[in-house]
Scaffold this active site. Structure first.
Site, PDB file in Angstrom:
ATOM      1  CB  VAL A  40      51.539  37.919  46.120  1.00 52.50           C
ATOM      2  CG1 VAL A  40      50.665  38.707  47.354  1.00 52.50           C
ATOM      3  CG2 VAL A  40      50.598  37.740  45.166  1.00 52.50           C
ATOM      4  CG  HIS A  41      57.056  40.545  46.497  1.00 55.25           C
ATOM      5  ND1 HIS A  41      57.904  39.486  46.678  1.00 55.25           N
ATOM      6  CD2 HIS A  41      57.505  41.014  45.314  1.00 55.25           C
ATOM      7  CE1 HIS A  41      58.582  39.079  45.453  1.00 55.25           C
ATOM      8  NE2 HIS A  41      58.400  39.914  44.529  1.00 55.25           N
ATOM      9  CG  ASP A  42      55.295  45.022  49.793  1.00 59.29           C
ATOM     10  OD1 ASP A  42      56.524  44.264  50.108  1.00 59.29           O
ATOM     11  OD2 ASP A  42      55.747  46.317  49.468  1.00 59.29           O
TER      12      ASP A  42
END
Ligand code: BDR
Ligand code: CA
Length: 347
Positions: free
Chosen positions: A262-264
């Site tokens: 879950v980056h952005d």
């Protein structure tokens, strides 16, 4: 609970009126996880999205701008889309990450031939400057792509560093929790695409937090989690499921057995609820040439170690730990119901 065409809940409007909303410029390269973060912001009653600015990264600038316009049209997002710089400040083009996000950067789902919406008249960096000047002290910038537009905005008008409320970026890898680079052993993609721009953004004295791989790789949306968004999250949840099919395969190829990092959306969650994270402060430098190009290095304020390369530069925060279960719960609540987790439990 009734939903409109975008999957949002009718009750959301009532919640919205009771809270003051954050004015956010979302600087992005959509991109699968960028689209997921954008929908999270769009669904959140805490957010007033005032603009979407685009950059290359997960696709070329034509592709990411087309995708931003597509998302705006499909989900009824009112914010204008301003097209960003095509090339990094380094002048060295880094090709799009098609193997991560697909040829169309949205997981190769079918997209319409024609998008009726057109970009804003201003280029992204001027849009950022003018919006910050129009709303002094009120704008938060959430940057989840390369830092080129932000650096160009600072070059154009350095005063904006004093005018924005805060900057949150998804970028960097500082070695916490065993996480280092995802492009080279030390370099994270958003920084790697334009290290010079990132170093200029970290040199500015605006309140800035970097949400790096240190925490974004600590949170994973499993296949079952994504399936439940599809089953219960209306058109938005179904769309997230569709675009993440490609992304899940990429993760599997990299040894992630179940789901996606879950980056952005972690950076978006920090902006809306910083209590989900533990941070550490200190000036940050980016290596701009040589073997370690793109590496982000913070000299922690607690470290009593004078060094000319960091001293005199502003102190910024990096995230070192995240409460992943709570972040996943927050994201899910906003996608499903357009409400914050805490609001659910206080009902
Ligand atoms: C970052 O790179 C892109 O692939 C993602 O959208 C994210 O912003 C992660 O390194
Ligand atoms: Ca991104």
């Amino acid at each position: 609970m009734t939903r409109d065409a975008s999957g949002r809940c009718a009750e959301r409007g009532e919640i919205k009126t009771t809270m003051s909303r954050k004015k956010i410029i979302f600087d992005t390269d959509p991109g699968i996880d960028d689209a997921m973060a954008l929908l999270f912001l769009h669904q959140s009653p805490q957010v007033e999205l005032v603009g979407i600015t685009t950059g290359p990264g997960n696709g070329t600038i034509d592709v990411t701008t087309r995708n931003a316009l597509y998302l705006k049209e499909r989900f009824g997002i009112a914010a204008p889309v301003a097209r960003g710089a095509a090339e990094p400040l380094t002048g060295k083009t880094v090709p799009p990450a098609a193997f991560v996000h697909g040829q169309n950067a949205l997981g190769d789902i079918p997209l319409p031939e024609h998008i009726a919406s057109v970009p804003h008249d201003l280029p992204a960096y001027r849009f950022i400057v003018e919006t910050a000047r129009r709303h002094p002290g009120e704008i938060s910038i959430l940057a989840v792509g390369r830092m080129t537009n932000l650096a160009l905005a600072l070059r154009e008008d350095p005063e904006i560093a004093k005018l924005v409320e805060q900057v949150v970026i998804m970028g960097g890898a500082f070695g916490h929790n065993g996480h280092s680079g995802n492009v080279s052993p030390v370099s994270e993609a958003n920084i790697d695409g334009d290290p010079l721009a990132a170093d200029e953004v970290f040199a500015a004295a605006w309140p800035l937090t970097a949400v790096g791989l240190d925490v974004t790789k600590e949170t994973r949306m499993s296949n079952a989690y994504l399936r439940s968004l599809a089953d219960e999250g209306g058109e938005v949840g179904q769309f997230i499921w569709e675009i993440t099919r490609f992304y899940e395969k990429f993760h599997l190829g990299r040894g992630v057995q179940d789901g996606i990092y879950v980056h952005d959306s972690s950076a978006a969650a920090f902006l809306l609820d910083p209590s989900l994270f533990v941070t550490r402060t200190g000036p940050i430098r980016v290596v701009t040439e040589g073997l370690a190009i793109g590496q982000t290095i913070q000299k922690a304020n607690v470290l009593n170690l004078p060094h000319a390369d960091w001293d005199g530069r502003p102190s910024h925060a990096i995230c070192t730990h995240v409460d992943s279960p709570r972040l996943l719960g927050f994201y899910r609540q906003v996608i499903l119901h357009g409400i914050h987790f805490e609001e659910v439990s206080s009902d």
